[in-house]
Write a protein that holds these residues in place. Structure first.
Motif, PDB file in Angstrom:
ATOM      1  N   ASP A 160      63.209   2.763 -40.225  1.00  0.00           N
ATOM      2  CA  ASP A 160      64.545   2.553 -39.663  1.00  0.00           C
ATOM      3  C   ASP A 160      64.868   1.068 -39.736  1.00  0.00           C
ATOM      4  O   ASP A 160      64.069   0.236 -39.288  1.00  0.00           O
ATOM      5  N   ARG A 188      74.449  -1.397 -37.497  1.00  0.00           N
ATOM      6  CA  ARG A 188      74.230  -0.073 -38.082  1.00  0.00           C
ATOM      7  C   ARG A 188      72.738   0.230 -38.153  1.00  0.00           C
ATOM      8  O   ARG A 188      71.933  -0.644 -38.463  1.00  0.00           O
ATOM      9  N   ARG A 198      70.080   2.470 -40.200  1.00  0.00           N
ATOM     10  CA  ARG A 198      69.939   3.259 -41.413  1.00  0.00           C
ATOM     11  C   ARG A 198      68.455   3.468 -41.717  1.00  0.00           C
ATOM     12  O   ARG A 198      67.613   2.670 -41.320  1.00  0.00           O
ATOM     13  N   TYR A 239      65.444   4.276 -44.672  1.00  0.00           N
ATOM     14  CA  TYR A 239      65.125   4.179 -46.091  1.00  0.00           C
ATOM     15  C   TYR A 239      63.660   4.551 -46.308  1.00  0.00           C
ATOM     16  O   TYR A 239      62.777   4.133 -45.546  1.00  0.00           O
ATOM     17  N   GLY A 254      76.647   0.974 -45.126  1.00  0.00           N
ATOM     18  CA  GLY A 254      75.256   0.580 -44.937  1.00  0.00           C
ATOM     19  C   GLY A 254      74.639  -0.012 -46.187  1.00  0.00           C
ATOM     20  O   GLY A 254      74.016  -1.085 -46.137  1.00  0.00           O
ATOM     21  N   SER A 255      74.793   0.659 -47.322  1.00  0.00           N
ATOM     22  CA  SER A 255      74.192   0.157 -48.560  1.00  0.00           C
ATOM     23  C   SER A 255      74.834  -1.158 -48.990  1.00  0.00           C
ATOM     24  O   SER A 255      74.156  -2.064 -49.475  1.00  0.00           O
ATOM     25  N   SER A 311      72.573   8.292 -38.077  1.00  0.00           N
ATOM     26  CA  SER A 311      71.765   7.772 -39.168  1.00  0.00           C
ATOM     27  C   SER A 311      71.448   8.861 -40.175  1.00  0.00           C
ATOM     28  O   SER A 311      72.096   8.975 -41.200  1.00  0.00           O
TER      29      SER A 311
END
Length: 361
Positions: free
Chosen positions: A89, A96, A98, A100, A125-126, A309
């Motif tokens: 996380d 934010r 997110r 991955y 987010g990206s 998320s």
């Protein structure tokens, strides 16, 4: 008539006097044990050495619009262990949260690696990762956690679509390390769009015939049944990629010779068997949730700052308190106790047709 007390038996060394060390130990135990076990006694705290923040130690482009980040602890300490399929996380500078997938080497305890594809039409987010997380920048973290565990089956087919290679690549390394009967297939639009093509290529050279790269421009769009046919008989399939790919694999799976299908989505799964219901907020507003949309989507239309998320029911970020109404829980996170207490994950959970859920929102 009195019976005389027996003489004190000799100890192991033949001595008749009490052992001073054992006597002292007995006196200490008689004092300490009642003290340590009494009601309300303090228990030793479990130390949590997981870092709350990591530093971007290295950054590189690994495909078109894909950036890879190497994250380390500021003090150089070793990081918690993780297994293939785990994710991290990230609390981005904007706030934010997110998630991955970890895509590095689980044996590397000094760094975590993630990769993020830029989505111009995404929720930001990206784009924030690409713009803000430069080398030397610190970022808040939590985890690792694993919602896509690799069981290490004897026979395995690993399917990755584009950026879906991130959780699958560590699985391939693990399968190779264990000597499993495995095949890795990486698909994408073009070779330039495939992240970590250099690493996949090296794995292909070491494991001849075990690694297949298929791109749409060279081989055409892959067929799900054709992909599943590459699985050894009775193999477990692990797949990560875009929703159309995963949906096609699910439809084709029953006719395949594979024994199990495990997958992880990039985005929310489509609503299945949904019925329309209503949300009532604290201010009295009532929001209609259609059969084909999630409560989270409807809430975000009304309250854009609503946190979320994973959108798949396992991270818990979108949890809200339900004040009234019966929830149809569909998450994989909440315990029975939390559900009984009124918690709900609005990304996946719903209500019966026509029902109204009053939320503490």
């Amino acid at each position: 008539m009195s019976i005389p007390s027996p003489a004190t038996p000799p100890d192991l060394y033949g001595r008749t006097r009490p052992d001073r060390f054992l006597s002292s130990l007995d006196r200490f135990a008689s004092w300490y044990i009642p003290l340590a076990t009494r009601k309300g006694a303090r228990r030793p705290r479990t130390r949590d050495d997981r870092p709350r923040e990591l530093t971007v130690a290295a950054r590189r482009e690994v495909a078109d619009d894909v950036v890879s980040l190497r994250l380390t602890a500021a003090d150089g300490r070793m990081l918690p262990r993780w297994q293939p399929g785990a994710h991290l996380d990230l609390r981005l500078p904007s706030g934010r949260l997110r998630q991955y997938s970890l895509c590095g080497d689980p044996a590397d305890r000094h760094a975590y690696r993630i990769a993020v594809r830029l989505l111009p039409d995404g929720d930001g987010g990206s784009a924030e990762v690409h713009a803000e997380l430069t080398e030397g920048r610190r970022v808040g973290v939590a985890g690792p956690r694993n919602a896509f565990p690799f069981a290490g089956d004897d026979r395995v087919l690993l399917l990755a679509g584009g950026i879906g290679i991130t959780p699958v690549l560590p699985m391939a390394y693990e399968a190779a390390r264990r000597g499993l009967d495995f095949t890795l297939v990486h698909t994408g639009r073009t070779r330039a769009s495939l992240p970590f093509a250099d690493e996949v290529g090296r794995l292909a050279r070491r494991r001849t015939g075990r690694v297949v790269v298929r791109t749409d421009d060279e081989h055409g769009v892959p067929d799900a049944a054709g992909l599943l046919s590459l699985a050894p008989e009775g193999a477990a399939v692990y797949a990560c990629g875009p929703a159309p790919m995963l949906d096609a694999l699910q439809r084709a799976f029953p006719a395949s010779g594979a024994s199990a299908l495990h997958f992880e989505r990039f985005s929310a799964a489509p609503v299945v068997d949904g019925k329309p219901f209503t949300l009532r907020l604290r201010d009295g507003r009532e929001l209609a949730v259609p059969a084909d949309r999630s409560a989270l989507d409807v809430l975000r239309d009304a309250e854009p700052a609503t946190p979320y998320s994973c959108r798949q029911g396992f991270c818990g970020v979108c949890r809200v308190r339900v004040l009234a109404g019966s929830v149809e829980h569909r998450d994989r996170r909440l315990t029975d106790a939390r559900r009984t207490a009124g918690d709900m994950l609005v990304c996946v959970s719903r209500a019966q047709e026509g029902a109204c859920l009053e939320l503490d929102v």
